[in-house]
Design an enzyme around this catalytic site. Structure first.
Site, PDB file in Angstrom:
ATOM      1  N   ASN A 163       8.087   8.394  32.008  1.00 53.50           N
ATOM      2  CA  ASN A 163       8.262   7.195  31.183  1.00 53.50           C
ATOM      3  C   ASN A 163       9.561   6.451  31.502  1.00 53.50           C
ATOM      4  O   ASN A 163       9.559   5.225  31.658  1.00 53.50           O
ATOM      5  CB  ASN A 163       8.213   7.561  29.695  1.00 53.50           C
ATOM      6  CG  ASN A 163       6.866   8.138  29.311  1.00 53.50           C
ATOM      7  OD1 ASN A 163       5.934   8.120  30.106  1.00 53.50           O
ATOM      8  ND2 ASN A 163       6.766   8.674  28.093  1.00 53.50           N
ATOM      9  N   THR A 223       5.565 -44.523  34.561  1.00 51.38           N
ATOM     10  CA  THR A 223       5.377 -43.779  33.316  1.00 51.38           C
ATOM     11  C   THR A 223       3.906 -44.001  32.987  1.00 51.38           C
ATOM     12  O   THR A 223       3.362 -45.075  33.273  1.00 51.38           O
ATOM     13  CB  THR A 223       6.278 -44.300  32.175  1.00 51.38           C
ATOM     14  OG1 THR A 223       5.980 -45.686  31.952  1.00 51.38           O
ATOM     15  CG2 THR A 223       7.750 -44.159  32.502  1.00 51.38           C
ATOM     16  N   HIS A 224       3.266 -42.996  32.455  1.00 51.66           N
ATOM     17  CA  HIS A 224       1.817 -43.053  32.200  1.00 51.66           C
ATOM     18  C   HIS A 224       1.035 -43.342  33.483  1.00 51.66           C
ATOM     19  O   HIS A 224      -0.061 -43.886  33.432  1.00 51.66           O
ATOM     20  CB  HIS A 224       1.468 -44.101  31.141  1.00 51.66           C
ATOM     21  CG  HIS A 224       2.375 -44.070  29.945  1.00 51.66           C
ATOM     22  ND1 HIS A 224       2.129 -43.288  28.839  1.00 51.66           N
ATOM     23  CD2 HIS A 224       3.557 -44.699  29.710  1.00 51.66           C
ATOM     24  CE1 HIS A 224       3.104 -43.451  27.957  1.00 51.66           C
ATOM     25  NE2 HIS A 224       3.988 -44.295  28.458  1.00 51.66           N
ATOM     26  N   SER A 256     -12.720 -31.576  56.742  1.00 51.43           N
ATOM     27  CA  SER A 256     -13.962 -31.334  56.025  1.00 51.43           C
ATOM     28  C   SER A 256     -15.043 -31.039  57.047  1.00 51.43           C
ATOM     29  O   SER A 256     -15.048 -31.588  58.141  1.00 51.43           O
ATOM     30  CB  SER A 256     -14.325 -32.581  55.221  1.00 51.43           C
ATOM     31  OG  SER A 256     -15.716 -32.611  54.981  1.00 51.43           O
ATOM     32  N   LYS A 293     -11.683 -36.752  57.111  1.00 54.02           N
ATOM     33  CA  LYS A 293     -10.868 -36.170  56.036  1.00 54.02           C
ATOM     34  C   LYS A 293      -9.707 -35.314  56.509  1.00 54.02           C
ATOM     35  O   LYS A 293      -9.800 -34.585  57.485  1.00 54.02           O
ATOM     36  CB  LYS A 293     -11.760 -35.283  55.161  1.00 54.02           C
ATOM     37  CG  LYS A 293     -12.813 -36.063  54.404  1.00 54.02           C
ATOM     38  CD  LYS A 293     -12.279 -36.618  53.124  1.00 54.02           C
ATOM     39  CE  LYS A 293     -12.430 -35.563  52.039  1.00 54.02           C
ATOM     40  NZ  LYS A 293     -12.007 -36.101  50.755  1.00 54.02           N
ATOM     41  N   ASN A 299      -7.428 -32.950  54.074  1.00 52.02           N
ATOM     42  CA  ASN A 299      -7.263 -32.598  52.665  1.00 52.02           C
ATOM     43  C   ASN A 299      -5.968 -31.834  52.405  1.00 52.02           C
ATOM     44  O   ASN A 299      -5.599 -30.964  53.185  1.00 52.02           O
ATOM     45  CB  ASN A 299      -8.452 -31.759  52.196  1.00 52.02           C
ATOM     46  CG  ASN A 299      -9.747 -32.546  52.250  1.00 52.02           C
ATOM     47  OD1 ASN A 299      -9.747 -33.756  52.043  1.00 52.02           O
ATOM     48  ND2 ASN A 299     -10.836 -31.866  52.556  1.00 52.02           N
ATOM     49  N   GLU A 356      -2.879 -28.428  46.694  1.00 52.60           N
ATOM     50  CA  GLU A 356      -3.950 -28.185  45.710  1.00 52.60           C
ATOM     51  C   GLU A 356      -4.005 -26.710  45.309  1.00 52.60           C
ATOM     52  O   GLU A 356      -4.148 -26.373  44.127  1.00 52.60           O
ATOM     53  CB  GLU A 356      -5.304 -28.605  46.286  1.00 52.60           C
ATOM     54  CG  GLU A 356      -5.481 -30.107  46.362  1.00 52.60           C
ATOM     55  CD  GLU A 356      -6.776 -30.472  47.069  1.00 52.60           C
ATOM     56  OE1 GLU A 356      -7.685 -30.950  46.395  1.00 52.60           O
ATOM     57  OE2 GLU A 356      -6.882 -30.263  48.292  1.00 52.60           O
ATOM     58  N   TYR A 394       6.447   4.856  24.588  1.00 54.81           N
ATOM     59  CA  TYR A 394       5.612   4.551  25.754  1.00 54.81           C
ATOM     60  C   TYR A 394       4.133   4.692  25.420  1.00 54.81           C
ATOM     61  O   TYR A 394       3.710   5.634  24.755  1.00 54.81           O
ATOM     62  CB  TYR A 394       5.954   5.492  26.925  1.00 54.81           C
ATOM     63  CG  TYR A 394       5.036   5.253  28.109  1.00 54.81           C
ATOM     64  CD1 TYR A 394       5.302   4.252  29.037  1.00 54.81           C
ATOM     65  CD2 TYR A 394       3.858   5.990  28.273  1.00 54.81           C
ATOM     66  CE1 TYR A 394       4.444   4.003  30.092  1.00 54.81           C
ATOM     67  CE2 TYR A 394       2.990   5.751  29.326  1.00 54.81           C
ATOM     68  CZ  TYR A 394       3.292   4.750  30.233  1.00 54.81           C
ATOM     69  OH  TYR A 394       2.434   4.494  31.260  1.00 54.81           O
ATOM     70  N   LYS A 442       1.687  -3.693  36.033  1.00 55.73           N
ATOM     71  CA  LYS A 442       2.069  -3.800  37.450  1.00 55.73           C
ATOM     72  C   LYS A 442       1.324  -4.870  38.225  1.00 55.73           C
ATOM     73  O   LYS A 442       1.948  -5.696  38.897  1.00 55.73           O
ATOM     74  CB  LYS A 442       1.921  -2.440  38.120  1.00 55.73           C
ATOM     75  CG  LYS A 442       2.969  -1.516  37.573  1.00 55.73           C
ATOM     76  CD  LYS A 442       2.940  -0.137  38.034  1.00 55.73           C
ATOM     77  CE  LYS A 442       3.826   0.664  37.099  1.00 55.73           C
ATOM     78  NZ  LYS A 442       3.369   0.639  35.671  1.00 55.73           N
TER      79      LYS A 442
HETATM   80  N1  ARG Z   1       1.833   5.381  36.009  1.00 60.01           N
HETATM   81  C1  ARG Z   1       2.470   5.311  34.740  1.00 60.01           C
HETATM   82  C2  ARG Z   1       2.838   3.857  34.419  1.00 60.01           C
HETATM   83  O1  ARG Z   1       2.748   3.061  35.253  1.00 60.01           O
HETATM   84  C3  ARG Z   1       3.710   6.142  34.746  1.00 60.01           C
HETATM   85  C4  ARG Z   1       4.115   6.607  33.402  1.00 60.01           C
HETATM   86  C5  ARG Z   1       3.122   7.579  32.883  1.00 60.01           C
HETATM   87  N2  ARG Z   1       3.589   8.249  31.723  1.00 60.01           N
HETATM   88  C6  ARG Z   1       2.772   8.924  30.971  1.00 60.01           C
HETATM   89  N3  ARG Z   1       3.265   9.499  29.952  1.00 60.01           N
HETATM   90  N4  ARG Z   1       1.501   8.993  31.213  1.00 60.01           N
HETATM   91  O2  ARG Z   1       3.196   3.515  33.348  1.00 60.01           O
END
Ligand code: ARG
Length: 489
Positions: free
Chosen positions: A130, A175-176, A297, A303, A305, A310, A337, A345
């Site tokens: 954690n 503007t606008h 295109s 074209k 583009n 975009e 936690y 992630k």
């Molecule tokens: N892979 C877990 C995460 O990204 C790591 C921490 C996991 N801790 C636990 N008590 N299961 O958060």
């Protein structure tokens, strides 16, 4: 020791190495995880990109454990040796990442134990995944923020370069999206420099809160070992340690803040994108961007583009989506936690990747690429100054200047505004610009109008007249250019 035996007689402690995830927590479990659950809960195939941060954190932790006499010097040496080997295995692509071992942390620890035995098993003393993962994400994000800071600077320099070459180029300011007043194209570019400068400041500010150490908080409550957390923070180059263990392992506000700053930055990119797209459309024809940033295109041979701007506009939605994902992930989570946090992630990684690619490509698309032979940048946007100026002549961009002219002759502004509205109406019906109306006709709207009115009605006169701090007069734009050059070094 197989898990299936756990229901029968009490068993002796296992001395097996950490080969599978179940062994990371104990013989308490009476059945193995199903393959689906393994896949569902594992993060190794995306969090392995934290490996460098994970090893750096582990080395700093081990060094401190040794300094505090919690592990021996020889264990410390073994850990260092093992981590060096793991580093080269990962770098060479020879490291075998195992889904069974759930995440980057368990994968590296298991390999360490395989390589150096008991010393590897001692590494986790006074630590939990954690506080480990919270530390890894912070270390990783810190270095990414530093890269983003460089890219933001590059983009600002590109914009300043274009601004410098176009101080005297006039385009209609809107503007606008209706023609409003003439502005310097350099001034327009510097508006974006201001936005990206604030984005850089926000990143620097977020970095201060990212760069604080959770390690030593252990699972949630701190640990019974005499850790020296300040020492670990110093060796990792962090500015301080998290002061509450529960908060340290559980909050991801730093990732949310970062994604919010990234979202704003992408929003700024999307505004620039929109303008580039409009400016390069046939009806405007203000600029061209180099062919390598456009596509053709498959059906319409004429074209070209603006795919890159975009896409950047579209990717802004993607990053803002990650912000929504992360902030919702955090909402209502009880201390401390929770596994929810593993979901931080992918959005965070994708935010970083998207922002970095976007900034890199925009710096080049706007400012061009350095030609080492000439030492000059080449292939940035091409400005069509006559088209801009032509557009500024349409749409009565200097109507405010006529009103200001009358105010200087003593008329109250509201009356001057009304008088000019009549003049514009007349010009519209004759399909001419205000400056094309004969003096006699203009004088019909107000007797105090004299020959010098035509200076006020010219685009250049209008531009030069806006000479207040932050205004579009070339003198002001040059002052801002100098300020930005000094700031950007
Ligand atoms: N892979 C877990 C995460 O990204 C790591 C921490 C996991 N801790 C636990 N008590 N299961 O958060």
């Amino acid at each position: 020791m197989s898990n299936s035996q756990a229901n029968s007689a009490p068993s002796a402690p296992s001395h097996n190495q950490l080969d599978t995830k179940a062994q990371a927590w104990s013989a308490l479990f009476s059945e193995p995880m199903s393959d689906l659950v393994k896949r569902y809960t594992s993060s190794v195939f995306f969090d392995k990109r934290l490996w460098q941060a994970d090893i750096a954190g582990s080395l700093a932790h081990a060094e401190m454990l040794a300094a505090q006499g919690i592990i021996s010097a020889s264990d410390h040496a073994d850990i260092q040796r093992g981590m060096a080997q793991i580093t080269s295995e990962i770098e060479s692509g020879g490291f075998e990442w195992k889904l069974d071992l759930e995440d980057v942390h368990l994968n590296i620890e298991a390999r360490l134990t395989q390589l150096v035995g008991d010393a590897g098993k001692r590494l986790h003393t006074g630590r939990s995944r954690n506080d480990q993962v919270a530390t890894d994400v912070r270390l990783w994000l810190r270095s990414e923020i530093d890269l983003i800071a460089d890219l933001l600077k590059e983009l600002q320099v590109s914009l300043v370069d274009v601004a410098e070459q176009n101080v005297e180029v006039i385009l209609p300011g809107f503007t606008h999206l209706q023609v409003a007043q003439p502005v310097s194209f350099g001034h327009h570019m510097l508006a974006y420099v201001e936005m990206f400068a604030r984005d850089a400041e926000r990143m620097a500010d977020v970095r201060r809160r990212v760069n604080v150490l959770p390690l030593g908080s252990a699972a949630l409550a701190g640990t019974t070992y005499p850790l020296d957390r300040e020492r670990v923070a110093r060796s990792l180059g962090m500015d301080g340690v998290c002061q509450n263990s529960l908060d340290a392992v559980s909050d991801r506000d730093f990732a949310i803040e970062f994604t919010a700053a990234a979202s704003l930055c992408m929003v700024h990119v999307s505004r620039l994108s929109e303008e580039l797209i409009i400016w390069m459309s046939q009806n405007f024809g203000f600029i061209r961007i180099a062919d390598r940033f456009t596509t053709g295109s498959s059906i319409m041979p004429q074209k070209k583009n603006p795919d890159v701007p975009e896409l950047a506009r579209g990717k802004t939605g993607r990053v803002v989506g990650h912000l929504m994902g992360l902030i919702t992930l955090m909402k209502g989570q009880p201390l401390a936690y929770n596994k929810d946090n593993q979901e931080d992630k992918e959005p965070l990684f994708d935010t970083v990747d998207t922002l970095k690619d976007t900034l890199r490509i925009f710096a080049e698309m706007v400012g061009g690429q350095l030609n080492p032979a000439t030492g000059q940048k080449e292939g940035g946007i091409t400005v069509n100054a006559p088209a801009m100026e032509q557009a500024a002549l349409k749409g009565y961009a200097t109507a405010t200047d006529l009103a200001d002219y009358l105010v200087k002759k003593g008329l109250p502004f509201r009356d001057a505004h009304e008088t000019v509205a009549h003049a514009v109406k007349a010009a519209v019906s004759h399909q001419v610009d205000l400056s094309e109306l004969p003096l006699a006709v203009l004088q019909g709207f107000h007797p105090q109008i004299e020959k010098d009115v035509f200076d006020a009605l010219s685009l250049r006169g209008s531009l030069n007249a806006r000479n207040t701090l932050g205004g579009t007069a070339p003198a002001q734009v040059r002052a801002q250019l100098a300020r930005h050059r000094a700031r950007l070094g």
